[in-house]
Structure formats: structure tokens, C-alpha cells
Enzyme design. Structure first.
Site, PDB file in Angstrom:
ATOM      1  N   ARG A   1      14.656  31.669  69.569  1.00 23.82           N
ATOM      2  CA  ARG A   1      13.773  31.691  70.742  1.00 23.82           C
ATOM      3  C   ARG A   1      12.362  31.458  70.223  1.00 23.82           C
ATOM      4  O   ARG A   1      11.838  32.279  69.461  1.00 23.82           O
ATOM      5  CB  ARG A   1      13.887  33.025  71.491  1.00 23.82           C
ATOM      6  CG  ARG A   1      12.858  33.161  72.587  1.00 23.82           C
ATOM      7  CD  ARG A   1      13.155  34.270  73.568  1.00 23.82           C
ATOM      8  NE  ARG A   1      14.240  33.914  74.457  1.00 23.82           N
ATOM      9  CZ  ARG A   1      14.470  34.489  75.645  1.00 23.82           C
ATOM     10  NH1 ARG A   1      13.680  35.438  76.081  1.00 23.82           N
ATOM     11  NH2 ARG A   1      15.484  34.103  76.391  1.00 23.82           N
TER      12      ARG A   1
ATOM     13  N   HIS B   1      16.066  25.710  78.273  1.00 23.05           N
ATOM     14  CA  HIS B   1      16.832  26.962  78.178  1.00 23.05           C
ATOM     15  C   HIS B   1      18.311  26.626  78.437  1.00 23.05           C
ATOM     16  O   HIS B   1      18.882  27.011  79.457  1.00 23.05           O
ATOM     17  CB  HIS B   1      16.287  27.976  79.181  1.00 23.05           C
ATOM     18  CG  HIS B   1      16.660  29.393  78.907  1.00 23.05           C
ATOM     19  ND1 HIS B   1      17.424  29.776  77.805  1.00 23.05           N
ATOM     20  CD2 HIS B   1      16.392  30.555  79.591  1.00 23.05           C
ATOM     21  CE1 HIS B   1      17.585  31.094  77.833  1.00 23.05           C
ATOM     22  NE2 HIS B   1      16.982  31.579  78.902  1.00 23.05           N
TER      23      HIS B   1
ATOM     24  N   GLN C   1      20.998  29.349  79.368  1.00 31.81           N
ATOM     25  CA  GLN C   1      20.869  29.804  80.750  1.00 31.81           C
ATOM     26  C   GLN C   1      21.594  28.834  81.692  1.00 31.81           C
ATOM     27  O   GLN C   1      22.331  29.247  82.588  1.00 31.81           O
ATOM     28  CB  GLN C   1      19.375  29.877  81.114  1.00 31.81           C
ATOM     29  CG  GLN C   1      19.108  30.335  82.527  1.00 31.81           C
ATOM     30  CD  GLN C   1      19.462  31.794  82.730  1.00 31.81           C
ATOM     31  OE1 GLN C   1      19.017  32.656  81.989  1.00 31.81           O
ATOM     32  NE2 GLN C   1      20.260  32.087  83.743  1.00 31.81           N
TER      33      GLN C   1
ATOM     34  N   ASP D   1      12.537  30.866  89.613  1.00 34.34           N
ATOM     35  CA  ASP D   1      12.108  31.467  88.338  1.00 34.34           C
ATOM     36  C   ASP D   1      10.630  31.836  88.502  1.00 34.34           C
ATOM     37  O   ASP D   1       9.973  31.391  89.454  1.00 34.34           O
ATOM     38  CB  ASP D   1      12.326  30.455  87.189  1.00 34.34           C
ATOM     39  CG  ASP D   1      12.016  31.047  85.815  1.00 34.34           C
ATOM     40  OD1 ASP D   1      11.906  32.282  85.689  1.00 34.34           O
ATOM     41  OD2 ASP D   1      11.876  30.263  84.843  1.00 34.34           O
TER      42      ASP D   1
ATOM     43  N   CYS E   1      17.095  33.350  86.962  1.00 35.61           N
ATOM     44  CA  CYS E   1      17.463  33.597  85.558  1.00 35.61           C
ATOM     45  C   CYS E   1      17.078  34.998  85.091  1.00 35.61           C
ATOM     46  O   CYS E   1      17.660  35.507  84.150  1.00 35.61           O
ATOM     47  CB  CYS E   1      16.816  32.546  84.664  1.00 35.61           C
ATOM     48  SG  CYS E   1      15.012  32.529  84.822  1.00 35.61           S
TER      49      CYS E   1
ATOM     50  N   ARG F   1      25.965  35.077  81.203  1.00 35.69           N
ATOM     51  CA  ARG F   1      25.374  34.645  79.934  1.00 35.69           C
ATOM     52  C   ARG F   1      26.354  34.949  78.795  1.00 35.69           C
ATOM     53  O   ARG F   1      26.516  34.156  77.864  1.00 35.69           O
ATOM     54  CB  ARG F   1      24.033  35.380  79.687  1.00 35.69           C
ATOM     55  CG  ARG F   1      22.933  35.072  80.695  1.00 35.69           C
ATOM     56  CD  ARG F   1      22.459  33.636  80.599  1.00 35.69           C
ATOM     57  NE  ARG F   1      22.006  33.300  79.269  1.00 35.69           N
ATOM     58  CZ  ARG F   1      20.782  33.538  78.787  1.00 35.69           C
ATOM     59  NH1 ARG F   1      19.865  34.063  79.557  1.00 35.69           N
ATOM     60  NH2 ARG F   1      20.465  33.195  77.538  1.00 35.69           N
TER      61      ARG F   1
HETATM   62  N1   CP Z   1      17.140  34.796  81.379  1.00 32.94           N
HETATM   63  C1   CP Z   1      16.798  35.149  80.124  1.00 32.94           C
HETATM   64  O1   CP Z   1      16.821  34.339  79.201  1.00 32.94           O
HETATM   65  O2   CP Z   1      16.465  36.447  79.974  1.00 32.94           O
HETATM   66  P1   CP Z   1      15.830  37.109  78.664  1.00 32.94           P
HETATM   67  O3   CP Z   1      14.435  36.536  78.537  1.00 32.94           O
HETATM   68  O4   CP Z   1      15.842  38.576  78.934  1.00 32.94           O
HETATM   69  O5   CP Z   1      16.660  36.715  77.469  1.00 32.94           O
HETATM   70  N1  NVA Z   2      10.637  30.499  82.494  1.00 32.37           N
HETATM   71  C1  NVA Z   2      10.769  31.830  81.962  1.00 32.37           C
HETATM   72  C2  NVA Z   2      12.219  32.128  81.719  1.00 32.37           C
HETATM   73  C3  NVA Z   2      12.503  33.483  81.130  1.00 32.37           C
HETATM   74  C4  NVA Z   2      13.964  33.679  80.860  1.00 32.37           C
HETATM   75  C5  NVA Z   2       9.966  31.959  80.679  1.00 32.37           C
HETATM   76  O1  NVA Z   2       9.987  31.019  79.868  1.00 32.37           O
HETATM   77  O2  NVA Z   2       9.296  32.973  80.500  1.00 32.37           O
END
Ligand code: CP
Ligand code: NVA
Length: 304
Positions: free
Chosen positions: A101, A128, A131, A221, A261, A289
Site C-alpha cells: 500500500r 485499488h 477492492q 467513496d 469501499c 475482500r
Molecule cells: N477499502 C479498504 O481498502 O479499506 P482499508 O483502507 O481499511 O484497507
Molecule cells: N479512495 C480512498 C479509498 C480508501 C480505501 C483512499 O484512497 O483513501
């Protein structure tokens, strides 16, 4: 060896294969079967941003099937303590899979170049994909099949939206996106997808009503993603007309479901009445997930 950095790394039939494995593993898991399919395998989680779902679902899925996971936060010194050309080869010499990440998508691309094991994007500023796999598994379960699914995504043209659009193209699910001007996808990207997948595959609008008409899944989102906190106030103004409310849900097909998400901000991109109401399938979606990523890890293991 294969990576999943963006859905462009998969052919549409490979996306189908991953979801088929996920479905089958979920079916067995729900009947109490936890085969040790990942026995002796170690998955690393190299995270530059916070996470609940991504981190814990990967950790849990490895544990459920006989494998192990290692959460690697700031202290390992990625991009700080030593050059990537040393860091990633050393790290991946201990691992079978590496989930990253990252703040910058390009850092995942670069890590994959030096990696000796499959790299999975666990969220970047651009994509992502994990997701999106869970999202389409959920849509299929909610509607019984993907055949008549039509998804409307209302909000920022961000990482989640990018992967959602791509997976919808792979699986022939029409997707409509509604974002304010200035926060939309580059129209040339939408046109290139329309040339590749057909005119009806994807459409982009500057108002939410046009996008939700005829849709049976409404998705949103946050307006300001991780890393965009300083833009939050400005984005709240720009996105005022892009909140998913009960009145917007009423303009979609009867029985339309709501997905997000997570994490969500009630009163911004979605009203509490919608996200906490009967149309919301957010917990089902978050749980998927686990299952979608099992399909992904099992598929990557086969491709090694
Ligand atoms: N949706 C998602 O990726 O959640 P987290 O940021 O908690 O991993
Ligand atoms: N778009 C959001 C998704 C979090 C899972 C972010 O990047 O913070």
C-alpha cells in the site's frame, strides 16, 4: 510469475478465473472447510498508509489456510533506510507474496521490478484492484449474476473508481460515473475504453441523476482520499451535489443496492439513511475482500 499492480495486468478471462476460484473457496469456507492451501507460504504487507480491511483480510486469509503473514510498517525503512534496489530483493527473498500500500503508484511498479515474488497492489493513489475484485464478487451475489448489472459510481474519479471501471470492462458490466467537473476522469481515457469495450461499457457524467438512472448498484467513496486531507474543505464544496441520498437512490432501479469501499463519511458522500438503511450492502462487500483475495493469492500461486 505474475503481479497485480493494476487490472491492466490481467486479461479479462484471467479476472474471471480469479473470481471463479474466489467463489469456490468461499463456498467451501462457508461450509467449514479450511484446506491448508497456503501452507508454508508467507505474505508480506508493506504499508505506507493506514488500513483495516486490506491488512486484516490478507492476514486472516493466510492464517485460515495454513500460511503466515508479516505486517511491515514504517520501521522497516522502505525508501528511507536503504535503496530500493537492495530493500526489495532482500525482503522478497524471505516472502512468497508481497502486498504494497503506497502513496505513489509508481513506487509499487518500481518495487515489482526488483521483486522475486508476486507483488499485489493493496491501494495506491491510482488504483485499488483488490477492492474491485471484491466489489464485483459482491455485485454478482447481490443480483444473482452479473448479466443485468448496471453500476453507477457517484463521486471522485479516484483510485477505487479507476479499478472499478476497469473490472466492469473486463466483466461486461456497464458502468456510469458521475463526478463534478475538475474531478472527472480524462475524457480520452473513457473514449479509449469505449473503443476497446463498446460505447455502452462506460459513460461519464457531470451530474449524479444521469448516472443513477437505470442502475441497480450505486457506489460511492470519500470525496478526499488519504493524502488529500488538505483539500477536504474545498472538495466538500465541489462535491455538494454528489451525495448519495435516499432521493438519489429513488432515481435508480427499484431495489437498487448501495456499495462503498469504506471507510465512509456519513453526511458527505452518503447520507446516514442510505448507508445504514436496507439498500446498503457494505458489510457483505467488506467481508468479500477476504474471499476475493483468496482467489487472487491462489491464482498467483498457480502462476508461479
Ligand atoms: N477499502 C479498504 O481498502 O479499506 P482499508 O483502507 O481499511 O484497507
Ligand atoms: N479512495 C480512498 C479509498 C480508501 C480505501 C483512499 O484512497 O483513501
Amino acid at each position: 510469475m505474475r503481479h497485480l499492480i493494476s487490472l491492466d495486468d490481467l486479461q479479462p478471462e484471467e479476472t474471471q478465473e480469479i473470481l471463479a476460484i474466489a467463489r469456490s473457496l468461499k463456498y467451501d469456507f462457508e461450509r467449514g472447510t479450511r484446506e491448508p492451501i497456503f501452507a508454508g507460504h508467507v505474505l508480506g504487507l508493506l504499508f505506507e498508509k493506514p488500513s483495516l480491511r486490506t491488512r486484516v483480510s490478507f492476514e486472516a486469509l493466510m492464517a485460515q489456510h495454513g500460511g503466515n503473514s508479516l505486517y511491515l510498517g514504517d520501521d522497516v525503512g522502505w525508501q528511507k533506510r536503504e535503496p530500493v534496489c537492495d530493500f526489495i530483493p532482500v525482503l522478497t527473498s524471505y516472502l512468497d507474496f508481497l502486498v504494497i500500500r503506497a502513496k505513489h503508484h509508481q513506487d509499487i511498479v518500481e518495487a515489482a521490478r526488483y521483486s522475486s515474488c508476486p507483488v499485489i497492489n493493496g491501494l495506491s493513489d491510482k488504483s485499488h484492484p483488490c477492492q474491485a475484485l471484491a466489489d464485483l464478487l459482491t455485485v454478482e451475489e447481490l443480483l444473482g449474476s452479473l448479466e443485468h448489472a448496471v453500476i453507477a459510481y457517484v463521486g471522485d474519479a479516484n483510485n477505487v473508481a479507476e479499478s472499478l471501471v476497469k473490472i466492469c470492462c473486463h466483466l461486461n458490466v456497464p458502468i456510469r460515473i458521475a463526478s463534478p467537473v475538475g474531478y472527472q476522469f480524462d475524457p480520452s481515457w473513457i473514449e479509449s475504453l469505449q473503443s476497446a469495450y463498446g460505447k455502452n461499457a462506460v459513460a461519464q457524467y457531470a451530474n449524479a441523476n444521469s448516472a443513477v438512472a437505470g442502475a441497480n448498484i450505486i457506489y460511492s467513496d470519500v470525496w478526499a482520499s488519504m493524502g488529500q486531507e488538505s483539500e477536504h474543505a474545498q472538495r466538500k464544496v465541489a462535491f455538494t451535489n454528489f451525495q448519495v441520498t435516499e432521493s438519489l437512490m429513488n432515481q435508480a432501479l427499484p431495489g437498487a443496492k448501495f456499495l462503498h469501499c469504506l471507510p465512509a463519511r456519513r453526511g458527505e458522500e452518503v447520507s446516514a439513511a442510505v448507508i445504514d438503511g436496507p439498500a446498503s450492502a457494505i458489510i457483505h462487500q467488506a467481508n468479500n475482500r477476504l474471499h476475493a483475495q483468496k482467489g487472487l493469492v491462489a491464482w498467483l500461486m498457480e502462476k508461479k
